[in-house]
Design an enzyme around this catalytic site. Structure first.
Site, short mmCIF file in Angstrom:
data_model
loop_
_atom_site.label_atom_id
_atom_site.label_comp_id
_atom_site.label_asym_id
_atom_site.label_seq_id
_atom_site.Cartn_x
_atom_site.Cartn_y
_atom_site.Cartn_z
N SER A 103 2.98 -12.49 -34.60
CA SER A 103 4.15 -12.01 -35.32
C SER A 103 5.19 -13.13 -35.39
CB SER A 103 4.69 -10.75 -34.63
OG SER A 103 5.59 -10.07 -35.48
N LYS A 155 25.50 5.88 -44.28
CA LYS A 155 25.90 5.24 -43.02
C LYS A 155 25.12 5.78 -41.82
CE LYS A 155 28.48 2.59 -42.12
NZ LYS A 155 28.29 1.14 -41.95
#
Length: 288
Positions: A103, A155
């Site tokens: 990764s 949000k």
């Protein structure tokens, strides 16, 4: 200073052989960290890289990577700093994969002009992952009312205390696809001429070093000491570039302790629990 003093000596008194600076990049890749729990990120790594590439006599810099990944931003910043210094100082970069270069760890490894792995190293995992938990029923069970106020309808996207929404998951996946595209683009740019046409290279799978070489993800198999001596001679020496020691003799991650050490230690202890869990999860993906 050592290099300067060495140049003052007549050639017949100078030690024969090449010295290669070595930088070890070990651990999960995360922003932040502290003197008590340093993380692998650009702030911690930059001073070590600067010192390694500053060695004018060294023909190359060796970088040992042992990382399961983590932050794609920090991974890319470290990769870019290595490449910038390699060009600026005209140094060859040899990357050596240890237990894991996967990764974000593999993203950093791409900075090498060559990547050498152990046959049993874990290499690859070219993908993007996000994780979390859902606590939609927990507050109700313990009798707690959660109150949250926002300006902006998104949000509280992916709020773990609210039911999962399909549109939120779809948006997150679109971001992952963009990051994955950057990652795959880096792999193709650095190693495209070496890769096989295996369709699973960019699927997030990972392989042993032996298989990674067959796929074109690494250039060879071996260990750092043996490989460097083979290339530059039996008298080649490896010089580990280490972080400076600070308070209590602990290695510093490139920055000093924050002001207000008492409160900082308390906050670090709390944050450290979450960081430890996240770090263990990253290593655990590869059976380590």
């Amino acid at each position: 200073m050592a290099g300067f003093m060495k140049r003052l000596l007549p050639k017949r008194f100078r030690k024969q052989g090449v010295t290669i600076p070595v930088v070890r990049l070990h651990g999960a890749i995360m922003a932040g960290g502290s003197a008590f729990r340093p993380m692998l990120n650009i702030a911690a790594v930059a001073p070590l890289l600067e010192r390694a590439f500053a060695d004018k006599e060294a023909p190359a810099v060796a970088i040992a990577i042992n990382s399961p990944g983590g932050s794609p931003v920090q991974s890319r910043l470290i990769y870019q700093r290595i490449r910038d210094l390699a060009v600026e100082k005209n140094k060859r970069v040899l990357v050596f994969a240890e237990d894991v270069a996967a990764s974000g760890g593999y993203m950093i490894a791409l900075a090498g002009d060559e990547i050498i792995a152990d046959p049993t190293s874990i290499v690859g995992s070219i993908g993007v992952v996000s994780g979390g938990f859902g606590f939609t029923e927990l507050l109700e069970k313990v009798g707690i009312e959660r109150r949250i106020y926002t300006a902006g309808e998104n949000k509280v996207m992916l709020d773990p205390f609210q039911p999962e929404k399909e549109k939120d998951v779809a948006y997150l996946k679109s971001l992952q696809q963009e990051i994955h595209g950057v990652f795959t683009g880096m792999v193709k740019a650095r190693r495209g001429h070496l890769l096989t046409d295996d369709g699973e290279i960019f699927s997030g799978l990972f392989w042993t070093g032996e298989r990674a070489r067959a796929l074109g993800l690494v250039d060879g198999l071996g260990d750092m000491r043996g490989e460097l001596k083979r290339r530059y001679g039996e008298k080649t020496e490896l010089r580990l570039v280490s972080a400076s020691r600070g308070l209590l003799g602990r290695r510093q991650p490139g920055v000093g302790l924050a002001a207000g050490i008492g409160s900082s230690l308390a906050l670090s202890a709390v944050a450290g629990l979450a960081e430890t869990a996240e770090e263990k999860a990253l290593w655990g993906r590869f059976g380590l």
